[in-house]
Design a protein around this motif. Structure first.
Motif, mmCIF file in Angstrom:
data_model
loop_
_atom_site.group_PDB
_atom_site.id
_atom_site.type_symbol
_atom_site.label_atom_id
_atom_site.label_comp_id
_atom_site.label_asym_id
_atom_site.label_seq_id
_atom_site.Cartn_x
_atom_site.Cartn_y
_atom_site.Cartn_z
ATOM 1 N N PRO A 65 0.958 -1.232 -0.122
ATOM 2 C CA PRO A 65 0.138 -0.157 0.145
ATOM 3 C C PRO A 65 0.865 1.229 0.279
ATOM 4 O O PRO A 65 1.756 1.264 0.806
ATOM 5 C CB PRO A 65 -0.995 -0.153 1.191
ATOM 6 N N PHE A 66 0.578 2.118 -0.872
ATOM 7 C CA PHE A 66 1.155 3.508 -1.095
ATOM 8 C C PHE A 66 2.868 3.284 -1.347
ATOM 9 O O PHE A 66 3.481 4.528 -1.118
ATOM 10 C CB PHE A 66 0.785 4.197 0.198
ATOM 11 N N ILE A 67 3.374 2.270 -1.692
ATOM 12 C CA ILE A 67 4.635 2.177 -1.874
ATOM 13 C C ILE A 67 4.980 3.254 -2.819
ATOM 14 O O ILE A 67 6.172 3.668 -3.104
ATOM 15 C CB ILE A 67 5.313 0.683 -2.495
ATOM 16 N N ASN A 68 3.979 3.734 -4.075
ATOM 17 C CA ASN A 68 4.520 4.852 -5.045
ATOM 18 C C ASN A 68 4.656 6.293 -4.265
ATOM 19 O O ASN A 68 4.969 6.979 -5.134
ATOM 20 C CB ASN A 68 3.400 4.627 -6.218
ATOM 21 N N THR A 69 4.169 6.284 -3.129
ATOM 22 C CA THR A 69 4.590 7.719 -2.618
ATOM 23 C C THR A 69 6.042 7.649 -1.893
ATOM 24 O O THR A 69 6.357 8.501 -1.489
ATOM 25 C CB THR A 69 3.754 7.906 -1.340
ATOM 26 N N ALA A 70 6.838 6.556 -2.099
ATOM 27 C CA ALA A 70 8.115 6.639 -1.593
ATOM 28 C C ALA A 70 8.937 7.382 -2.741
ATOM 29 O O ALA A 70 8.626 6.871 -3.796
ATOM 30 C CB ALA A 70 8.598 4.962 -1.353
ATOM 31 N N THR A 71 9.924 8.081 -2.135
ATOM 32 C CA THR A 71 10.718 8.816 -3.338
ATOM 33 C C THR A 71 11.951 8.672 -3.395
ATOM 34 O O THR A 71 12.522 7.975 -2.332
ATOM 35 C CB THR A 71 10.432 10.397 -2.888
ATOM 36 N N ASN A 72 13.004 8.752 -4.570
ATOM 37 C CA ASN A 72 14.055 8.716 -4.516
ATOM 38 C C ASN A 72 14.790 9.750 -3.781
ATOM 39 O O ASN A 72 14.187 10.722 -3.580
ATOM 40 C CB ASN A 72 14.551 8.590 -5.881
ATOM 41 N N TYR A 73 15.956 9.615 -3.347
ATOM 42 C CA TYR A 73 16.879 10.870 -2.864
ATOM 43 C C TYR A 73 17.928 11.154 -3.757
ATOM 44 O O TYR A 73 18.647 10.191 -4.145
ATOM 45 C CB TYR A 73 17.218 10.531 -1.317
ATOM 46 N N HIS A 74 18.189 12.334 -3.952
ATOM 47 C CA HIS A 74 19.225 12.793 -4.781
ATOM 48 C C HIS A 74 20.296 13.679 -3.606
ATOM 49 O O HIS A 74 19.863 14.557 -2.899
ATOM 50 C CB HIS A 74 18.811 13.829 -5.829
ATOM 51 N N LEU A 75 21.338 13.347 -3.930
ATOM 52 C CA LEU A 75 22.594 13.937 -2.931
ATOM 53 C C LEU A 75 22.417 15.411 -3.023
ATOM 54 O O LEU A 75 22.943 16.283 -2.258
ATOM 55 C CB LEU A 75 24.074 13.204 -3.381
ATOM 56 N N THR A 76 22.118 16.078 -4.131
ATOM 57 C CA THR A 76 22.116 17.286 -4.461
ATOM 58 C C THR A 76 21.036 18.180 -3.687
ATOM 59 O O THR A 76 21.095 19.210 -3.546
ATOM 60 C CB THR A 76 21.831 17.605 -5.876
ATOM 61 N N GLU A 77 19.867 17.401 -3.134
ATOM 62 C CA GLU A 77 18.781 18.103 -2.058
ATOM 63 C C GLU A 77 19.197 18.750 -0.946
ATOM 64 O O GLU A 77 20.416 18.284 -0.444
ATOM 65 C CB GLU A 77 17.897 16.974 -1.862
ATOM 66 N N SER A 78 18.749 19.751 -0.730
ATOM 67 C CA SER A 78 19.253 20.482 0.577
ATOM 68 C C SER A 78 18.353 20.364 1.812
ATOM 69 O O SER A 78 18.593 21.009 2.742
ATOM 70 C CB SER A 78 19.398 21.826 0.102
ATOM 71 N N THR A 79 17.173 19.628 1.680
ATOM 72 C CA THR A 79 16.219 19.609 2.616
ATOM 73 C C THR A 79 16.832 19.038 4.069
ATOM 74 O O THR A 79 17.725 18.024 4.051
ATOM 75 C CB THR A 79 15.108 18.677 2.251
ATOM 76 N N GLN A 80 16.654 19.623 5.116
ATOM 77 C CA GLN A 80 17.078 19.281 6.261
ATOM 78 C C GLN A 80 15.844 18.514 7.007
ATOM 79 O O GLN A 80 14.816 18.810 7.050
ATOM 80 C CB GLN A 80 17.659 20.619 7.317
ATOM 81 N N TYR A 81 16.214 17.520 7.727
ATOM 82 C CA TYR A 81 15.238 16.746 8.444
ATOM 83 C C TYR A 81 15.564 16.791 10.194
ATOM 84 O O TYR A 81 16.677 16.886 10.597
ATOM 85 C CB TYR A 81 15.337 15.082 8.054
ATOM 86 N N ASP A 82 14.542 16.793 11.084
ATOM 87 C CA ASP A 82 14.788 16.762 12.191
ATOM 88 C C ASP A 82 15.124 15.492 12.723
ATOM 89 O O ASP A 82 16.170 15.288 13.484
ATOM 90 C CB ASP A 82 13.505 17.293 13.132
#
Lengths: 324, 324
Positions: A65-82
């Motif tokens: 279920p909802f596996i298509n909501t999983a995303t790839n991650y690219h090293l260039t992304e700058s998002t910070q996570y808590d």
């Protein structure tokens, strides 16, 4: 650094936080089942959540279920996570590109069941007695009073089924069965899981399995079963490397066989070998002879020779080891 | 005549009685597991007990604790019994020679999980929602405060594993998993069960499985997989009819296949057919067309024709049924 910790998600103030949930490369039912279950469970209880899978999702698991909501991650992304939850991953190096998220996360929570886990998290909840990471995630959700929806239950059931060989392997405990029973009461679609993991092999894969059983060789007085998978053979049966994980177990589960060896041709200079044992033979030690490793009953190595040469090397080593 | 009754063994005064426990011909893990479990459980609580198996015990099940204490029954025997427990048997005609015991028994207790059960006992405890007769016997022992020893637990675990395809089929309920968990806590040797039922097929059987997967035919636009097992083929691969129960499930578990049909040549005039379905197709109804029966997803029949003719008859019926 703490181990075997029960995690209180509310103490971590997740409601106001930006979360990521990641797992290892070559994803299997437990890694995908556990990240999807945790992701779905937390999405209503946090500021935002990102579920990352940095690899191809096997066809057999695309029903999750909802596996298509999983995303790839690219090293260039700058998002910070808590907070970054790392699931089912004994070693950060197995995270592939997702490893980049660790540097961009304020806190790392490592949840796993592998005995070899390196406790790389700020918080480490590692239980090698659990059959699967999905079993640990079930306990986490229950302990934190988070509702287990039918979709979450299906993901967790799939993870448990995947890592226990559908309750066949000896990591299946009484607790594993109790949790499976509870997940069925939470409306886990267990038949969907059985269907996709065990009852829906492709025609090519079925014919290939027939070929393997007709053609495997036995060595060392019938104690070793060995089979070589060349690129030509895969093409002939129109099967992908995804489809053939089962080869080592089908030739191991034969009377008298103690060790199953499957060689896979990567290219003219590289061969991957997987070893599976029944009984007491330690294939972790065997794999170490070729620079690989793993568990006592399941291990692997990469040999930098063409497949026929690699086979001879493995055969020679087996004749020494088995005689001991 | 009563149905779905919870049986109070102590009200039946078993302590002072001579008991028999019997099951059907062509014994499987559930019939043997359940009679051995009940037999072992009652032997200290009755005057005497006879466990009868009037057929060959499959090699894969010879590991069941104390299975060698089960005896054959001969129609010429004159022993009278106070109570005869008939387990896992929908129809008295499936008892083979053991059917003779019914006439020599004062009271017949029929314990079963088949929906088609004919309620032939004086007391009938029939629960079609149970995965297996072993599951019902577990409840019976618990309800009557009878100790479940590790041997009894192993027999019951084997019965449940056998009838659920190791927790794969949709007769596996939450309750099935809870009972499996309890049986593991009673020290059921689940790994012994897994090993003998799934991890120890003979070399001949493995090669035969390879042949089946290479050679099965598909009918009805790819919805039906069919395979004929002649006596000549069994001889060629040196396998017995015991060894090949799995054939219908391996050809069913392929993408697109809804029904698997396996025909077995008994002699030049008799063919046994087994039907297995995935999805919603009712093979119980299909088997009834040939005078057989069983469950919605697993059934069988005996056709009194030679195998090629029987195959044509089945094929014709399938083309009508699948089109509906």
């Amino acid at each position: 650094m703490m181990k075997n910790l029960k995690i209180n998600l509310w103490d971590l103030d997740i409601t106001n936080k930006k979360l990521a949930v990641i797992s290892h490369v070559n994803p299997d039912a437990d890694s995908l089942g556990s990240i999807m279950a945790l992701g779905l469970a937390l999405q209503k209880n946090c500021q935002s959540i990102t579920i990352c899978v940095c690899d191809h999702i096997p066809n057999a698991l695309s029903f999750l279920p909802f596996i298509n909501t999983a995303t790839n991650y690219h090293l260039t992304e700058s998002t910070q996570y808590d907070i970054c939850f790392v699931l089912d991953c004994a070693d950060e190096k197995r995270l592939g590109e997702s490893q980049g998220i660790l540097d961009k996360s304020h806190q790392i929570i490592n949840i796993d069941h592998h005995v070899s886990n390196g406790f790389f998290g700020d918080i480490n909840s590692v239980n090698p007695h659990a059959s699967s990471t999905s079993e640990i995630i079930y306990e986490l959700l229950i302990d934190n009073n988070i509702t287990i929806t039918p979709d979450i239950a299906t993901c967790l059931y799939a993870g448990i089924v995947g890592d226990t060989g559908n309750f066949l392997y000896d990591n299946t405990s009484a607790q594993t069965h109790y949790i499976a029973g509870r997940l069925k009461e939470y409306d886990a679609q267990s038949q969907l899981v059985s269907y996709h993991l065990y009852q829906n092999k492709s025609l090519g894969s079925a014919k290939f399995q027939g070929y393997v059983l007709s053609q495997f060789e036995s060595l060392c007085g019938g104690k070793v079963a060995i089979f070589s998978i060349t690129l030509e053979l895969l093409q002939k049966f129109n099967v992908s490397i995804d489809d053939i994980d089962y080869v080592s177990s089908i030739i191991r589960d034969i009377e008298g066989i103690e060790v199953a060896v499957v060689l896979k041709e990567v290219d003219s200079e590289v061969t991957k070998v997987s070893f599976r044992s029944k009984c007491d033979f330690d294939v972790n030690q065997l794999a170490q002879k070729f620079g690989g490793g793993g568990h006592i009953k399941a291990s692997g190595a990469t040999i930098f020779h063409e497949i026929e040469q690699a086979k001879k090397m493995v055969q020679k080593q087996l004749e020494i080891e088995i005689r001991r």
